[in-house]
Design an enzyme around this catalytic site. Structure first.
Site, PDB file in Angstrom:
ATOM      1  N   LEU A  71     -29.307 -45.161 -80.730  1.00 45.23           N
ATOM      2  CA  LEU A  71     -29.674 -44.563 -79.845  1.00 45.23           C
ATOM      3  C   LEU A  71     -30.504 -43.366 -80.174  1.00 45.23           C
ATOM      4  O   LEU A  71     -31.504 -43.431 -78.567  1.00 45.23           O
ATOM      5  CB  LEU A  71     -28.280 -44.510 -79.154  1.00 45.23           C
ATOM      6  N   ARG A  72     -30.835 -42.616 -80.306  1.00 43.95           N
ATOM      7  CA  ARG A  72     -32.012 -41.706 -80.264  1.00 43.95           C
ATOM      8  C   ARG A  72     -32.366 -40.823 -79.532  1.00 43.95           C
ATOM      9  O   ARG A  72     -32.736 -39.469 -79.421  1.00 43.95           O
ATOM     10  CB  ARG A  72     -33.264 -42.637 -79.935  1.00 43.95           C
ATOM     11  N   ASN A 102     -28.428 -39.942 -86.838  1.00 39.08           N
ATOM     12  CA  ASN A 102     -29.135 -39.308 -87.460  1.00 39.08           C
ATOM     13  C   ASN A 102     -30.918 -38.706 -86.264  1.00 39.08           C
ATOM     14  O   ASN A 102     -31.605 -39.832 -86.408  1.00 39.08           O
ATOM     15  CB  ASN A 102     -30.885 -40.361 -88.002  1.00 39.08           C
ATOM     16  N   HIS A 187     -24.962 -45.511 -96.246  1.00 40.07           N
ATOM     17  CA  HIS A 187     -25.966 -46.043 -96.536  1.00 40.07           C
ATOM     18  C   HIS A 187     -27.071 -46.169 -98.170  1.00 40.07           C
ATOM     19  O   HIS A 187     -26.963 -44.471 -98.765  1.00 40.07           O
ATOM     20  CB  HIS A 187     -27.456 -45.749 -96.045  1.00 40.07           C
ATOM     21  N   ASP A 312     -27.594 -52.899 -86.515  1.00 40.79           N
ATOM     22  CA  ASP A 312     -28.395 -51.322 -87.402  1.00 40.79           C
ATOM     23  C   ASP A 312     -29.618 -51.677 -86.264  1.00 40.79           C
ATOM     24  O   ASP A 312     -30.838 -51.405 -86.850  1.00 40.79           O
ATOM     25  CB  ASP A 312     -29.001 -52.241 -88.685  1.00 40.79           C
TER      26      ASP A 312
HETATM   27  C1  NCD Z   1     -32.706 -46.731 -89.818  1.00 44.21           C
HETATM   28  C2  NCD Z   1     -32.899 -45.337 -88.309  1.00 44.21           C
HETATM   29  O1  NCD Z   1     -34.865 -45.899 -87.784  1.00 44.21           O
HETATM   30  O2  NCD Z   1     -32.730 -44.661 -87.811  1.00 44.21           O
HETATM   31  N1  NCD Z   1     -33.744 -47.645 -89.770  1.00 44.21           N
HETATM   32  C3  NCD Z   1     -33.616 -48.732 -90.429  1.00 44.21           C
HETATM   33  O3  NCD Z   1     -34.716 -48.815 -91.030  1.00 44.21           O
HETATM   34  N2  NCD Z   1     -32.565 -48.898 -90.881  1.00 44.21           N
HETATM   35  C4  NCD Z   1     -31.546 -46.014 -90.812  1.00 44.21           C
HETATM   36  C5  NCD Z   1     -31.235 -46.379 -91.266  1.00 44.21           C
HETATM   37  O4  NCD Z   1     -30.459 -47.210 -90.498  1.00 44.21           O
HETATM   38  O5  NCD Z   1     -31.497 -46.482 -92.335  1.00 44.21           O
HETATM   39 ZN    ZN Z   2     -29.144 -47.384 -92.727  1.00 44.18          ZN
END
Ligand code: NCD
Ligand code: ZN
Length: 447
Positions: A71-72, A102, A187, A312
């Site tokens: 969700l950043r 993250n 992951h 994801d």
């Molecule tokens: C995800 C992200 O942008 O945070 N990116 C992705 O390509 N899946 C990170 C993740 O889920 O590993």
């Molecule tokens: Zn991931």
């Protein structure tokens, strides 16, 4: 003070609930935000104050829960905000999401977990469950304060976006909280292959581009499931993409390890030849694999080895997804296409299985409420229109991200309604128009 949610009768829908073994036309009676009863026909003692919601032509099921979204928040509002991400979730048919840590800064302490919970509650609508980092700052070496985060409401732990680099830190973390229900979500991507732009194989060879092989994922999956085996910790593999990872998961489960894995829509539908034109928008981790891997992944869903679906959802600002491939951020938005893409891919599976993969099995993994319409449960309900043709148009996303693996694709299942604790947070008619009414479709209308 929060407004009380009105009592409602959701009438005339085909109700599908794998936990109740139910697939029939029923009325779902919701009182005080809780499922009061599922009734064949009209309620014996109709509550004259209850609002009648006409759901004829809809399928209603236990609310879908996405165990893997980005969700950043905090840190990257140009990619997504809590408001836009949760609105995208509601429009995608989800009533709850689990947010990966993250962020900037990462969710690696109890105060960050509490702040995220408070910020999401202030917005209302779709439920947001924080996932805490395994390691401090997600740096991969020193264990974070996991118990404090669990107490504050973290539903799981993960360093997603990266593999927890130190086996020692991961092992100690799993051992230390083996008694807690919160699972670890891996992951799997060996850090030695960092910098890979795509899958390693015939296509990357042809393009002369650095790739990550299946082994980079499967070897870490084996490492992590061994940690699960020796610690007894409940484990889950994020975004499984390589056929060898499925072998590893099968092996671990056959030895009694309590482990699961998730499939994403892009990994069951897309292959690495989609990068033949160096398409930066298709860059994702783990990378799109070969047709053989896609076949293996689909077979693993069909035979139940993989019984959890995740979007994801990894939104990025348009600039972040521009060429060249080597500069593009990894990932794309997924919340508003996941349900349609999975129903399309697995149209031969019983709908009840798809509902379990989107709802019941996810609730069980995360130890959260929902996943069932059993009376007494929170009234979290997902409504779908089957046989409803539509085409993916990223310009219409409520997510701020515009990159998608499915631009222009035609689907025939579309989320129609999302109900959280009895509140209708999203509702559209068969032509996609927001339903009228004071409580309906608040989030469907774009500002
Ligand atoms: C995800 C992200 O942008 O945070 N990116 C992705 O390509 N899946 C990170 C993740 O889920 O590993
Ligand atoms: Zn991931």
């Amino acid at each position: 003070m929060k407004n009380r949610v009105p009592n409602r009768d959701f009438v005339g829908a085909r109700v599908i609930d794998p936990t109740l073994g139910l697939d029939a036309i029923r009325t779902i009676a919701v009182r005080n935000g809780v499922i009061a009863a599922i009734i064949d026909g009209a309620p014996a003692e109709p509550d004259l104050d209850a609002e009648r919601v006409d759901c004829a032509g809809m399928v209603l099921c236990p609310g879908f829960i996405d165990p893997h979204v980005h969700l950043r928040h905090p840190g990257d509002p140009q990619k997504e905000t809590l408001e836009s991400g949760l609105a995208a979730a509601a429009a995608g048919g989800f009533t709850a999401v689990a947010a990966m840590p993250n962020t900037r800064p990462p969710i690696d302490r109890a105060s960050a977990v509490s702040q995220l919970i408070r910020a999401a509650e202030a917005i209302g609508g779709v439920r947001c469950y924080p996932i805490g980092s395994v390691t401090i700052a997600r740096a991969g070496d020193s264990m974070a304060a996991l118990r404090g985060m669990a107490k504050a409401g973290a539903v799981a732990f993960s360093d997603d976006g990266a593999t927890t680099a130190s086996l020692k830190a991961l092992y100690h973390a799993a051992r230390l909280i083996a008694d807690l229900p919160q699972p670890f979500l891996s992951h799997c991507d060996d850090p030695a292959f960092e910098g890979a732009l795509m899958n390693e194989g015939a296509i990357s060879d042809l393009l002369g581009v650095a790739g990550a092989p299946n082994l980079a994922e499967a070897a870490i999956a084996a490492r992590d499931l061994l940690v699960a085996r020796v610690t007894g910790k409940r484990w889950h593999l994020c975004h499984v993409s390589a056929r060898e990872t499925i072998d590893v998961l099968r092996w671990a489960r056959s030895t009694g390890v309590d482990a699961s894995g998730e499939a994403t829509p892009h990994h069951v539908r897309c292959t690495d030849d989609q990068l033949l034109g160096f398409d930066a928008s298709m860059r994702v981790n783990p990378p799109l694999r070969s047709a053989t891997d896609v076949r293996a992944l689909k077979a693993a869903v069909v035979d139940g080895t993989i019984d959890i679906f995740a979007s994801d959802h990894a939104p990025h600002a348009p600039d972040d997804k521009e060429p060249p491939l080597s500069h593009a951020c990894v990932g794309f938005s997924g919340l508003e296409t996941a349900v349609a893409a999975m129903f399309d891919t697995f149209r031969d599976l019983p709908i009840a299985t798809l509902v379990a993969n989107f709802s019941t099995n996810v609730a069980r993994l995360l130890g959260v409420e929902g996943g069932t319409l059993a009376p007494g449960s929170p009234a979290d309900i997902t409504g779908l229109h089957l046989e409803r043709q539509w085409t993916v148009d990223p310009a219409a996303f409520l997510s701020k991200g515009r990159a998608t693996a499915f631009s222009g694709q035609a689907f025939d299942v579309k989320p129609a309604m999302s109900v959280v604790g009895g509140a209708i947070v999203y509702a559209v008619d068969r032509s996609g128009r927001p339903l009228q009414g004071p409580n309906a479709a608040r989030r469907a209308v774009k500002a």
